[in-house]
Enzyme design. Structure first.
Site, PDB file in Angstrom:
ATOM      1  CD  GLN A 127       9.653  -1.375  -6.278  1.00  0.00           C
ATOM      2  OE1 GLN A 127      10.236  -1.370  -7.364  1.00  0.00           O
ATOM      3  NE2 GLN A 127       8.395  -0.985  -6.151  1.00  0.00           N
ATOM      4  CE1 TYR A 156      -3.406  -5.375  -2.843  1.00  0.00           C
ATOM      5  CE2 TYR A 156      -3.382  -3.370  -1.515  1.00  0.00           C
ATOM      6  CZ  TYR A 156      -4.027  -4.215  -2.407  1.00  0.00           C
ATOM      7  OH  TYR A 156      -5.290  -3.895  -2.849  1.00  0.00           O
ATOM      8  CD  GLU A 179       1.457 -10.862  -0.684  1.00  0.00           C
ATOM      9  OE1 GLU A 179       1.037 -11.382  -1.740  1.00  0.00           O
ATOM     10  OE2 GLU A 179       1.691  -9.656  -0.579  1.00  0.00           O
ATOM     11  CG  ASP A 234       3.514  -1.197  -3.129  1.00  0.00           C
ATOM     12  OD1 ASP A 234       3.169  -0.817  -4.268  1.00  0.00           O
ATOM     13  OD2 ASP A 234       4.682  -1.522  -2.853  1.00  0.00           O
ATOM     14  CB  CYS A 261       4.182   0.569 -10.352  1.00  0.00           C
ATOM     15  SG  CYS A 261       3.010  -0.792 -10.554  1.00  0.00           S
ATOM     16  CD  GLU A 298       6.504   2.102  -7.399  1.00  0.00           C
ATOM     17  OE1 GLU A 298       5.924   1.254  -6.696  1.00  0.00           O
ATOM     18  OE2 GLU A 298       6.885   1.878  -8.565  1.00  0.00           O
TER      19      GLU A 298
END
Length: 308
Positions: A127, A156, A179, A234, A261, A298
Site C-alpha cells: 500500500q 492473499y 500467496e 484482500d 479496493c 478501500e
C-alpha cells in the site's frame, strides 16, 4: 492526512512528433484525464510524501539531461517510466531510522507500520498510503476481539502485512498465509523472522493459489479449528472467484474480513455469502480513504458465521 501521503510515484514520458522535429525534452509526468491531451508535465506532486517530493525534481533533471545527451537512443525507445519510492534506512546498531527515496525498482524497500518492520522488492505491491495502515489493523483487531479467535488465515498475504501485524493477537494459535508469488512468500517469511515471530510454529507462509489454500497439505496439517479462525481476504480489483468463495464457505471460519479496493466486486462477493449461502451475516462495512483527492476508497467488511 489528505496530502503528502503517497510513498510511490511512477512518472513517465514518451516522444511525440514535435519532440522529434524540434529535438526537445518530452513532458515528464502523468497521463491527462483526456488521453488525447497526452502527458501533463509534472514538476511537483502534493500527494507525494515529502521524501518522494524532494527527490522528484532531482530525478526529473537527471532524466532530462540524459535524454538530451543520448537523444537518438532515448528516442528509439519511445519513452520510459521513472520510479520513486520512499523507504526507511535503519541503523542495525542503534535501531534509528531515516527516510530515503529509492529510484531503482529492483532495490529492497523497508517500511515500518506500527511496531512491525516489512521488507519487499520496491516494485512489488505494498500500500502506498502507509500512514493509514495502522488504523486498518486496529479496526481488524477490534473486530476479532472477544470472538475467541485463535488462528488467522491470510488468503492473499503478499509480503505478510496482515498476518504479521496481527500475529500477537493469536500468540497461542497460528497464522497461515498463502500467496502465488514465490518471491512474496520468501519476503513474508523473512519479515516474520525479522519481527521475532516463530516460523513455522507460529507463523507460516505457503506458496500457492488462494483457490487451493484449504486443500493445501501444509494448511491441512495445521489442523485449524474453523470456529476459532478468522480469514482475511484482500484480493485484486476483480475480487475473488466462485471456486475460492465456495472453498471458504466449506471451511466455515468464525470471521471473514474482506478488504477490497473495488466496492463493486466486493458487493458481488458479499452477496454470494449472504444471499446464496445464508451462512454469514455482514456485521460491519467501513471505508478507509487510502487515496485522498481521488474517487477511490478501500472498503473493509466483517462477516460472522451464523451458528444455529
Amino acid at each position: 492526512m489528505v496530502y503528502a501521503y503517497r510513498s510511490k510515484l511512477t512518472p513517465h514520458y514518451h516522444f511525440q512528433r514535435e519532440n522529434f522535429t524540434n529535438k526537445t525534452v518530452p513532458n515528464i509526468g502523468f497521463q491527462h484525464s483526456s488521453k488525447d491531451k497526452g502527458i501533463v508535465d509534472i514538476h511537483e506532486c502534493p500527494l507525494a510524501t515529502s521524501t518522494v517530493e524532494s527527490a522528484l525534481s532531482e530525478v526529473r533533471e537527471e532524466t532530462q539531461n540524459s535524454i538530451m545527451a543520448n537523444y537518438e537512443n532515448e528516442a528509439k525507445q519511445k519513452g520510459a517510466t521513472l520510479f520513486l519510492r520512499e523507504s526507511l534506512r535503519i541503523n542495525s546498531q542503534t535501531g534509528e531510522s531515516s527516510k530515503t527515496c529509492l529510484t531503482d525498482s529492483k532495490k529492497v524497500c523497508t517500511e515500518k507500520i506500527g511496531e512491525s518492520i516489512f521488507q519487499f522488492p520496491a516494485n512489488e505491491f505494498f500500500q502506498v498510503n502507509s500512514a493509514i495502515l495502522p488504523d486498518v489493523v486496529d479496526f481488524v483487531r477490534y473486530s476479532m476481539s472477544s470472538k475467541g479467535i485463535r488462528n488467522i488465515v491470510d488468503a492473499y498475504c503478499g509480503s505478510g502485512f496482515f498476518g504479521i501485524s496481527l500475529a500477537n493477537e493469536v500468540k497461542n494459535g497460528k497464522v497461515v498465509g498463502i500467496e502465488i508469488s514465490r518471491q512474496a512468500i520468501k519476503y513474508a517469511t523473512h519479515n516474520a523472522k525479522l519481527n521475532g515471530l516463530a516460523v513455522p510454529q507460529h507463523v507460516q507462509f505457503i506458496e500457492g493459489t488462494s483457490n487451493a489454500i484449504f486443500k493445501h497439505e501444509s494448511f491441512l496439517s495445521a489442523k485449524l479449528n474453523p470456529e476459532e479462525t478468522m480469514v482475511i481476504i484482500d484480493p485484486s480489483r476483480k475480487g475473488s472467484d466462485e471456486s475460492f468463495l465456495q472453498q471458504l464457505h466449506e471451511f466455515g471460519p468464525k470471521l471473514i474480513v474482506y478488504v477490497s479496493c473495488n466496492v463493486f466486486s466486493q458487493a458481488r462477493d458479499l452477496q454470494y455469502f449472504t444471499a446464496m449461502l445464508q451462512k454469514y451475516t455482514v456485521h460491519e462495512v467501513i471505508g478507509f480513504d487510502f487515496f485522498p483527492q481521488t474517487k477511490h476508497v478501500e472498503c473493509v467488511a466483517v462477516l460472522e458465521r451464523n451458528y444455529e
